[in-house]
Enzyme design. Structure first.
Site, PDB file in Angstrom:
ATOM      1  N   LYS A 126       0.823  -1.205   0.000  1.00 33.13           N
ATOM      2  CA  LYS A 126       0.000   0.000   0.000  1.00 33.13           C
ATOM      3  C   LYS A 126       0.863   1.262   0.000  1.00 33.13           C
ATOM      4  O   LYS A 126       0.694   2.151  -0.831  1.00 33.13           O
ATOM      5  CB  LYS A 126      -0.940  -0.009   1.205  1.00 33.13           C
ATOM      6  CG  LYS A 126      -1.971   1.102   1.197  1.00 33.13           C
ATOM      7  CD  LYS A 126      -2.766   1.131   2.494  1.00 33.13           C
ATOM      8  CE  LYS A 126      -3.503  -0.147   2.754  1.00 33.13           C
ATOM      9  NZ  LYS A 126      -4.625  -0.371   1.816  1.00 33.13           N
ATOM     10  N   ARG A 179      -4.012   2.623   8.112  1.00 31.62           N
ATOM     11  CA  ARG A 179      -4.202   1.318   7.458  1.00 31.62           C
ATOM     12  C   ARG A 179      -2.922   0.491   7.519  1.00 31.62           C
ATOM     13  O   ARG A 179      -1.821   1.025   7.584  1.00 31.62           O
ATOM     14  CB  ARG A 179      -4.580   1.511   5.986  1.00 31.62           C
ATOM     15  CG  ARG A 179      -5.974   2.078   5.731  1.00 31.62           C
ATOM     16  CD  ARG A 179      -6.226   2.170   4.226  1.00 31.62           C
ATOM     17  NE  ARG A 179      -7.602   2.394   3.884  1.00 31.62           N
ATOM     18  CZ  ARG A 179      -8.133   3.595   3.627  1.00 31.62           C
ATOM     19  NH1 ARG A 179      -7.369   4.670   3.706  1.00 31.62           N
ATOM     20  NH2 ARG A 179      -9.401   3.700   3.291  1.00 31.62           N
ATOM     21  N   GLY A 181      -8.194  -7.725   3.936  1.00 32.01           N
ATOM     22  CA  GLY A 181      -9.124  -7.948   5.025  1.00 32.01           C
ATOM     23  C   GLY A 181      -8.558  -8.636   6.251  1.00 32.01           C
ATOM     24  O   GLY A 181      -9.266  -8.850   7.233  1.00 32.01           O
ATOM     25  N   MET A 231      -5.910  -7.630   8.222  1.00 28.73           N
ATOM     26  CA  MET A 231      -5.422  -6.764   9.305  1.00 28.73           C
ATOM     27  C   MET A 231      -6.342  -5.551   9.449  1.00 28.73           C
ATOM     28  O   MET A 231      -7.315  -5.408   8.718  1.00 28.73           O
ATOM     29  CB  MET A 231      -3.963  -6.370   9.037  1.00 28.73           C
ATOM     30  CG  MET A 231      -3.009  -7.538   9.178  1.00 28.73           C
ATOM     31  SD  MET A 231      -1.292  -7.101   8.829  1.00 28.73           S
ATOM     32  CE  MET A 231      -1.347  -6.840   7.065  1.00 28.73           C
ATOM     33  N   ARG A 288      -3.115  -1.868  -6.416  1.00 26.79           N
ATOM     34  CA  ARG A 288      -2.285  -3.059  -6.207  1.00 26.79           C
ATOM     35  C   ARG A 288      -2.579  -4.032  -7.339  1.00 26.79           C
ATOM     36  O   ARG A 288      -3.629  -3.928  -7.997  1.00 26.79           O
ATOM     37  CB  ARG A 288      -2.581  -3.716  -4.854  1.00 26.79           C
ATOM     38  CG  ARG A 288      -4.014  -4.152  -4.668  1.00 26.79           C
ATOM     39  CD  ARG A 288      -4.283  -4.580  -3.244  1.00 26.79           C
ATOM     40  NE  ARG A 288      -5.701  -4.842  -3.014  1.00 26.79           N
ATOM     41  CZ  ARG A 288      -6.253  -4.960  -1.820  1.00 26.79           C
ATOM     42  NH1 ARG A 288      -5.506  -4.807  -0.736  1.00 26.79           N
ATOM     43  NH2 ARG A 288      -7.539  -5.212  -1.683  1.00 26.79           N
ATOM     44  N   HIS A 335       0.615 -41.837   2.006  1.00 25.70           N
ATOM     45  CA  HIS A 335       0.321 -42.764   0.915  1.00 25.70           C
ATOM     46  C   HIS A 335      -0.916 -42.315   0.147  1.00 25.70           C
ATOM     47  O   HIS A 335      -0.925 -42.267  -1.090  1.00 25.70           O
ATOM     48  CB  HIS A 335       0.106 -44.179   1.479  1.00 25.70           C
ATOM     49  CG  HIS A 335      -0.318 -45.182   0.448  1.00 25.70           C
ATOM     50  ND1 HIS A 335      -1.637 -45.450   0.164  1.00 25.70           N
ATOM     51  CD2 HIS A 335       0.417 -45.953  -0.392  1.00 25.70           C
ATOM     52  CE1 HIS A 335      -1.700 -46.354  -0.794  1.00 25.70           C
ATOM     53  NE2 HIS A 335      -0.473 -46.679  -1.150  1.00 25.70           N
ATOM     54  N   ARG A 349       7.058 -47.058 -10.344  1.00 27.29           N
ATOM     55  CA  ARG A 349       7.157 -47.832  -9.097  1.00 27.29           C
ATOM     56  C   ARG A 349       6.564 -49.216  -9.330  1.00 27.29           C
ATOM     57  O   ARG A 349       5.343 -49.391  -9.318  1.00 27.29           O
ATOM     58  CB  ARG A 349       6.403 -47.093  -7.985  1.00 27.29           C
ATOM     59  CG  ARG A 349       7.044 -45.766  -7.597  1.00 27.29           C
ATOM     60  CD  ARG A 349       6.087 -44.840  -6.890  1.00 27.29           C
ATOM     61  NE  ARG A 349       5.097 -44.314  -7.824  1.00 27.29           N
ATOM     62  CZ  ARG A 349       4.474 -43.146  -7.706  1.00 27.29           C
ATOM     63  NH1 ARG A 349       4.751 -42.360  -6.686  1.00 27.29           N
ATOM     64  NH2 ARG A 349       3.582 -42.751  -8.591  1.00 27.29           N
ATOM     65  N   SER A 353      18.798 -40.449  -9.436  1.00 31.91           N
ATOM     66  CA  SER A 353      17.483 -39.849  -9.254  1.00 31.91           C
ATOM     67  C   SER A 353      17.311 -39.632  -7.757  1.00 31.91           C
ATOM     68  O   SER A 353      17.376 -40.584  -6.977  1.00 31.91           O
ATOM     69  CB  SER A 353      16.390 -40.772  -9.791  1.00 31.91           C
ATOM     70  OG  SER A 353      15.125 -40.170  -9.608  1.00 31.91           O
ATOM     71  N   GLY A 383      15.472 -39.387  -4.638  1.00 33.49           N
ATOM     72  CA  GLY A 383      14.171 -39.739  -4.051  1.00 33.49           C
ATOM     73  C   GLY A 383      13.934 -38.875  -2.831  1.00 33.49           C
ATOM     74  O   GLY A 383      14.217 -39.270  -1.701  1.00 33.49           O
ATOM     75  N   CYS A 391      12.651 -37.353  -8.202  1.00 32.22           N
ATOM     76  CA  CYS A 391      11.395 -38.048  -8.482  1.00 32.22           C
ATOM     77  C   CYS A 391      10.481 -38.106  -7.275  1.00 32.22           C
ATOM     78  O   CYS A 391       9.501 -38.837  -7.272  1.00 32.22           O
ATOM     79  CB  CYS A 391      11.674 -39.461  -8.998  1.00 32.22           C
ATOM     80  SG  CYS A 391      12.584 -40.487  -7.828  1.00 32.22           S
ATOM     81  N   TYR A 431      16.301 -32.915 -14.917  1.00 29.57           N
ATOM     82  CA  TYR A 431      14.840 -33.029 -14.986  1.00 29.57           C
ATOM     83  C   TYR A 431      14.250 -33.125 -13.587  1.00 29.57           C
ATOM     84  O   TYR A 431      14.948 -33.412 -12.613  1.00 29.57           O
ATOM     85  CB  TYR A 431      14.422 -34.259 -15.805  1.00 29.57           C
ATOM     86  CG  TYR A 431      14.748 -35.584 -15.157  1.00 29.57           C
ATOM     87  CD1 TYR A 431      13.859 -36.182 -14.266  1.00 29.57           C
ATOM     88  CD2 TYR A 431      15.943 -36.241 -15.426  1.00 29.57           C
ATOM     89  CE1 TYR A 431      14.156 -37.394 -13.656  1.00 29.57           C
ATOM     90  CE2 TYR A 431      16.254 -37.456 -14.819  1.00 29.57           C
ATOM     91  CZ  TYR A 431      15.351 -38.026 -13.929  1.00 29.57           C
ATOM     92  OH  TYR A 431      15.648 -39.217 -13.319  1.00 29.57           O
TER      93      TYR A 431
END
Length: 890
Positions: free
Chosen positions: A26, A96, A105, A107, A352, A469, A575, A778, A780, A845, A865
């Site tokens: 603000k 403010r 809204g 504060m 804003r 899981h 998997r 990879s 995990g 992964c 990746y």
């Protein structure tokens, strides 16, 4: 000497938009607007550094702040030509909050500050409007008493209703000046009765009370909750902006309103907003009066009969339209603006970057590139990656009523309704035999529940977190899931679930909102997602910009096809254990576990081989030559055996052994801490015939698909839970021996690689040695996080929120990567692995592969990746593009 206060107004400012961290959104934007010539009432901002000081010094202010505030007030007085507390010509101000992140809204705000029994008379005389003066005074008393003094809001509302009833009117605007004077007296009496002291008459005391209240509101419960939900650090603090009041409630030539430079729901490039004549700002947002539309188009679209601002105040509407154009061009983004018109003059109180739906965000970003406002790189930064979930899953109709039963974690996005069942077997039976849509409700799920999870419309658990899981599997399947709904008590035997006095029986309909974590009684209508042209355009730019590849975690044809549709560039984690829970395979799997010798195990594995081979044929065919990383069997064998005696007897009968044998094997396989037990490559070292069968299935499938399609298939075979090069060498020897046999039998030779998952701290530290044998790593990160932090992802939910509140962790480390600990191990492993093998392929992964902050970390480390569940592939693609842009920007 530190500078605590920054002034703005009269066409100049001490701050700018670039000082958002110090002045809050603000304060920074008010300074910026003032500098570029937009009409802004003068004021000053107390910096966020004061908030930090306030909380680290026992709610005390730094030395010199009082003098700086007094000087800034003098500055406002000079510009406005009024005096703070002056009985003849009073200056009134608003106070403010303003954090660097928008927290609408959350504060506190105080308006009309500076009024007391003397200045209200001066305001009445100066404005020649006694009614306006007392209306402002009663508003101030009510707001200040609520926000600063802690007097219950409803007490004032009750008094207002009494005065309106006595006056015989229904609207606040119908009250006379005399009515409002009486209301002011009633309000002051309420304060005196509640607090035992009169309402403060000193304007200096009022100001410092309001400043303290705004700083105090940074730690109110709604602000704390909002920060937690939006990952806003507590350390940022809030600024406080004090600004000269302008009045929208002085008569028919006054108004107040909120405007968006574009439609925040659709993204359409049309002026959007609401206003009220003769009102103050809170009237628009509080619903006290029905707001009117800014434009005739908006009025017509929503069937309103109330006149639009465009009709009532055409000249001022035109002025507002010019400011709309100026601000959007200046900020290069859709703006959310607040304005007030006082006696025919337009003032801007705030601007804003506007909150918007993800559909609107995508359209605005694409349109602004086409309009020449943004570059493609800037456009991809304008869409929140996590928000893309809203475009990929059904969502609940926001207009539909809902009766919320409980709330858990938003573990897998989307919305679904169905009849509640409490076992995976019942879920499958109800769907197959009765054609019902079901919601599977469990205390927690296990791998054995996969069949029921697969057919269910949604999954609900009372335990577990965002990486439990249930959460991981549901996200992978694109199934809505609410996890960890601890208020719910499930009684599986009675086939009921209860929240306090509300009982839900098997077969009752519930709705899950996997995007909010809400569990709702009954069926709530849903809205199906649509992939718009703008979405495809944006994602095309994303793929041009990013350098990080995005793969998927998938082991079923449906998952693989879904991921390809969402732009996955291969499979980063298949998997194989999930494949064994199919009813046609589980019997042979259990036979293998119950076998008393290697010959028995090999006989059972021979039954599994055709199933495994076909699994990989399907995946290689769908992926059409894209890389596929297959993780060999990882979980401990006890997970494939049942726990109850009845189920153990069924297994015994199906396997041709007695129940005592099954119970003995279950007891033998029991482990105190199976996560660190006989699993991963330890199974392969103990029973190499298991990995032999899997390697054979992978390589025979690769040969078959290569011959059938002419596509080059290069399998990546991944050995899990390696802690030492010796383990990898043993398992690689098994794979290489099988490859030799398969290629000799087929008369062809294919390329394949063998690598490992880095999911133990020792493996990360010994990565240089392990890379002598591994073609790829990879990471995990699910298990690497558990083993590094010594923290179970299924149990950590009971204390992680406390850790967040106390500042031990900023975020759930199973949802967002712990960059200081786990991230440091990844850096070490990447550096040491590359030192040994410069071309080693590196990826992650775990579930972190779909988390934008974690993706940015992977970009910084230089991984090749990330891999994530199918429905998070677009999120990871966008996050990767944003990471590439930000890395380039430095």
């Amino acid at each position: 000497m530190s500078k605590w206060v920054y002034t703005f107004g009269d066409g100049k400012a001490e701050g700018s938009a670039a000082m958002r961290d110090l002045l809050g959104g603000k304060g920074a934007n008010l300074a910026e607007m003032s500098t570029i010539g937009v009409p802004v009432p003068p004021g000053f901002t107390i910096s966020t550094e004061v908030c930090t000081y306030y909380y680290t010094h026992g709610n005390a202010y730094p030395a010199g702040l009082d003098a700086a505030v007094a000087a800034a007030v003098k500055g406002i007085e000079a510009v406005i030509g009024a005096g703070f507390g002056n009985a003849e010509n009073p200056l009134l101000v608003s106070v403010r909050s303003g954090s660097r992140a928008s927290m609408p809204g959350m504060m506190d705000t105080v308006l009309n500050l500076g009024l007391n029994d003397r200045t209200v008379i001066g305001l009445a005389n100066r404005s020649a409007d006694e009614r306006f003066a007392y209306d402002s005074y009663r508003r101030f008393i009510q707001m200040y008493s609520d926000v600063v003094l802690g007097v219950e809001h409803h007490l004032f509302e009750d008094a207002l209703d009494d005065v309106k009833r006595d006056a015989g009117v229904t609207q606040d605007t119908e009250l006379s000046a005399a009515d409002l004077r009486a209301l002011v007296d009633a309000y002051k009496k309420i304060v005196a009765e509640e607090l035992g002291k009169p309402f403060p008459q000193s304007v200096a005391d009022q100001l410092w009370g309001a400043i303290g209240a705004v700083f105090g509101s940074w730690m109110n419960q709604r602000a704390i909750t909002y920060r937690r939900l939006h990952n806003i650090p507590e350390s940022w603090g809030t600024a406080v902006t004090v600004q000269s009041m302008v009045f929208g409630n002085m008569g028919a030539d006054c108004a107040t309103g909120v405007a968006f430079t574009r439609d925040p729901s659709t993204g359409e490039n049309s002026f959007y907003g609401e206003y009220l004549v003769n009102a103050q700002g809170e009237d628009v947002v509080a619903g006290i009066r029905t707001p009117q539309h800014l434009t005739v188009k908006g009025k017509t679209k929503h069937g309103s009969t109330l006149p639009a601002m465009e009709e009532v105040m055409p000249t001022l509407f035109e002025d507002l339209g010019k400011i709309r154009t100026i601000l959007e061009a200046h900020y290069k983004d859709m703006q959310d603006m607040e304005f007030t018109i006082q006696q025919g003059k337009l003032w801007m109180l705030q601007t804003r970057n506007g909150k918007r739906t993800v559909r609107a965000a995508v359209k605005i970003a694409v349109d602004m590139v086409n309009e020449g406002v943004l570059t493609k790189e800037e456009a991809v930064l304008r869409v929140e990656p996590q928000a893309l979930d809203q475009l990929l899953h059904p969502t609940l109709d926001p207009k539909a009523p809902r009766k919320i039963l409980a709330k858990g974690l938003p573990a897998s996005p989307g919305a679904a309704s169905g009849k509640v069942v409490f076992t995976a077997e019942d879920a499958e039976a109800w769907v197959k035999d009765k054609g019902e849509k079901v919601i599977l409700a469990r205390a927690e799920t296990s791998p054995e529940d996969i069949g029921g999870m697969h057919v269910a419309e949604g999954v609900l658990t009372t335990r577990g977190g965002m990486t439990s899981h249930a959460a991981v599997v549901a996200r992978g399947m694109g199934t809505p899931c609410v996890a960890g709904a601890g208020e719910i008590r499930i009684d599986a035997k009675a086939r009921t679930m209860r929240v306090r006095d509300v009982v839900v029986n098997e077969g009752d309909v519930v709705t899950l909102d996997g995007s909010t974590g809400e569990v709702i009684l009954g069926e709530v209508p849903t809205i199906q997602p649509e992939m718009t042209g703008d979405f495809a355009t944006l994602m095309g730019w994303v793929d041009e910009i990013r350098t990080l590849k995005v793969r998927t975690n998938a082991e079923t044809p449906l998952d693989a096809e879904t991921a390809r549709k969402f732009g996955a560039e291969g499979i980063g984690l298949c998997r194989t254990e999930h494949m064994f829970f199919d009813p046609k395979r589980i019997v042979a799997m259990r036979e293998m576990i119950l076998a008393r010798n290697e010959a028995g195990r090999r006989a059972a594995l021979a039954k599994l081989l055709p199933f495994q081979r076909q699994d990989f044929v399907d995946l290689f065919t769908i992926m059409k030559g894209l890389p596929v990383t297959v993780r060999l069997l990882d979980p401990p064998l006890h997970e494939f055996l049942p726990n109850t005696e009845a189920e153990q007897e069924e297994v015994a009968k199906a396997s041709g052994v007695d129940a005592a044998t099954v119970r003995a094997v279950v007891l033998q396989l029991h482990e105190s801490n199976p996560m660190l037990g006989h699993r991963g490559c330890r199974l392969g070292v103990t029973y190499p015939e298991i990995y032999e069968m899997q390697a054979r299935a992978i390589l025979e499938a690769a040969v078959q698909v290569s011959k059938a399609t002419g596509t080059s298939v290069v399998p990546e075979i991944m050995i899990p839970l390696v802690m030492d090069k010796a383990e990898l060498d043993m398992m690689k020897a098994v794979v290489d021996a099988v490859a030799k046999e398969v290629f000799a039998a087929a008369g062809v030779t294919l390329d394949y690689t063998v690598g490992t998952m880095i999911e133990l701290p020792r493996a990360a530290l010994r990565a240089g040695k392990i890379a002598e044998s591994a073609a790829f790593f990879s990471f995990g990160t699910n298990d690497l996080t558990q083993t590094t932090l010594g923290m179970s992802r299924d149990d950590a939910g009971s204390f992680l929120e406390i850790y967040r509140r106390k500042g031990v962790v900023e975020a759930d480390p199973f949802a967002t990567l712990d960059q200081e600990g786990v991230g440091e191990l990844i850096r070490i492993a990447a550096e040491r692995g590359r030192a040994t093998r410069p071309g080693i392929k590196l990826g992650i992964c775990g579930e972190h592969g779909g988390d934008p902050a974690s993706v940015a970390f992977c970009q910084s480390v230089g991984l090749d990746y990330v891999s994530c569940s199918p429905y998070r592939v677009p999120i990871a693609r966008l996050a990767a593009a944003q990471a590439a842009v930000r890395q380039k920007q430095g």
